[in-house]
Scaffold this motif. Structure first.
Motif, short mmCIF file in Angstrom:
data_model
loop_
_atom_site.label_atom_id
_atom_site.label_comp_id
_atom_site.label_asym_id
_atom_site.label_seq_id
_atom_site.Cartn_x
_atom_site.Cartn_y
_atom_site.Cartn_z
N ASN A 126 0.78 -1.23 0.06
CA ASN A 126 -0.06 -0.16 0.05
C ASN A 126 0.80 1.57 -0.04
OD1 ASN A 126 0.95 -0.31 2.61
ND2 ASN A 126 -0.78 0.13 3.62
N TYR A 127 1.96 1.05 -0.32
CA TYR A 127 2.97 2.31 -0.22
C TYR A 127 2.40 3.34 -1.42
CZ TYR A 127 7.20 5.29 -0.65
OH TYR A 127 8.02 6.15 -0.53
N ALA A 128 2.50 4.81 -1.12
CA ALA A 128 1.79 5.49 -1.79
C ALA A 128 3.13 6.37 -2.47
CB ALA A 128 1.07 6.63 -1.11
#
Length: 264
Positions: A48-50
């Protein structure tokens, strides 16, 4: 010596370790697959790294001069009139009509007459304007041209391949760099290309997807000196898992067979 087929409990004894080993690999795969099965994968990030958005204002940023850059600085009077006349008469410039200067670790370069000048963090246009101002006391309407001669980028493709490329012009795109480096390898992910760029002194990682035609413009990003392009490799989970576990299973099964033979 005659051997008999393995009986129920012996067969169960053989299968259990295989089952446990398989479950162990599955657990490891679901937890830290990149670090365990593919330790040479770079820049792992949580699912889920943005990633920051590489918008047009960032992709078209002018390069800012940094330590170790090799600068060629040409200074001419009268808005460069004699420079134009020289080229017109000779059709080619013979000899050096510019100053070579290497930017020091402190961001300074030493120029004739004016001494040390801080050029760190300036764009080419900003530096040209600064030098023109500094030489107004020595030239009538000074005309300055600055070029950077050692601008490089690094392309890391999949696994086992890397290239250092020289930026031949100021408008080199991601497509051009990938093409010069040989394209995307068979094990490379066209949908997961990471661009590492220093912005305001901090390294920033952008993720670029070139796998879909709707993202065609992503490949027209203008590259800057010292950019790193990393084409993430496919993990090939099944193949890697088989390669890792086969020797272990072979030892276990051989040991169990020998044990059962002696037990009988």
């Amino acid at each position: 010596m005659r051997t008999e087929p393995l009986k129920g409990n012996a067969f169960s004894t053989l299968i259990k370790p295989l089952f446990i080993a398989g479950m162990l690999i599955t657990v490891l795969s679901s937890c830290k697959i990149a670090s365990f099965l593919k330790p040479n994968v770079l820049l792992n990030a949580p699912t889920n790294y943005a990633y920051p958005k590489l918008n047009d204002s960032i992709s078209k940023l002018d390069y800012r001069i940094a330590p170790a850059d090799l600068l060629n600085i040409s200074i001419s009077p009268n808005n460069g009139f004699n420079r134009v006349n020289f080229i017109a008469e000779n059709n080619a410039q013979i000899g050096k009509d510019y100053i070579e200067a290497i930017v020091g670790n402190d961001g300074l370069v030493k120029l004739p007459l004016v001494g040390y000048v801080n050029v760190n963090g300036k764009t080419v246009r900003e530096l040209e304007s600064l030098i023109e101002t500094l030489y107004e006391n020595y030239y009538i309407k000074p005309f300055v041209v600055v070029t950077i001669n050692n601008r490089r980028i690094v392309v890391l493709q999949g696994t086992g391949t890397s290239r250092s490329l020289i930026l031949k012009d100021n408008n080199t795109t991601l497509y051009e760099a990938l093409g010069e480096a040989g394209g995307i390898r068979e094990d490379g992910k066209a949908y997961s290309i990471k661009l590492i760029r220093k912005i305001n002194g901090a390294s920033t990682v952008f993720k670029i997807d070139l796998s879909n035609i709707k993202n065609v413009e992503n490949g027209n990003i203008t590259l800057q000196a010292n950019d790193v392009i990393y084409v993430e490799p496919r993990l090939r989970l099944f193949k890697r898992t088989v390669n890792e576990i086969t020797p272990i299973l072979s030892i276990i099964s051989t040991s169990l067979l020998i044990f059962n033979l002696f037990k009988q």
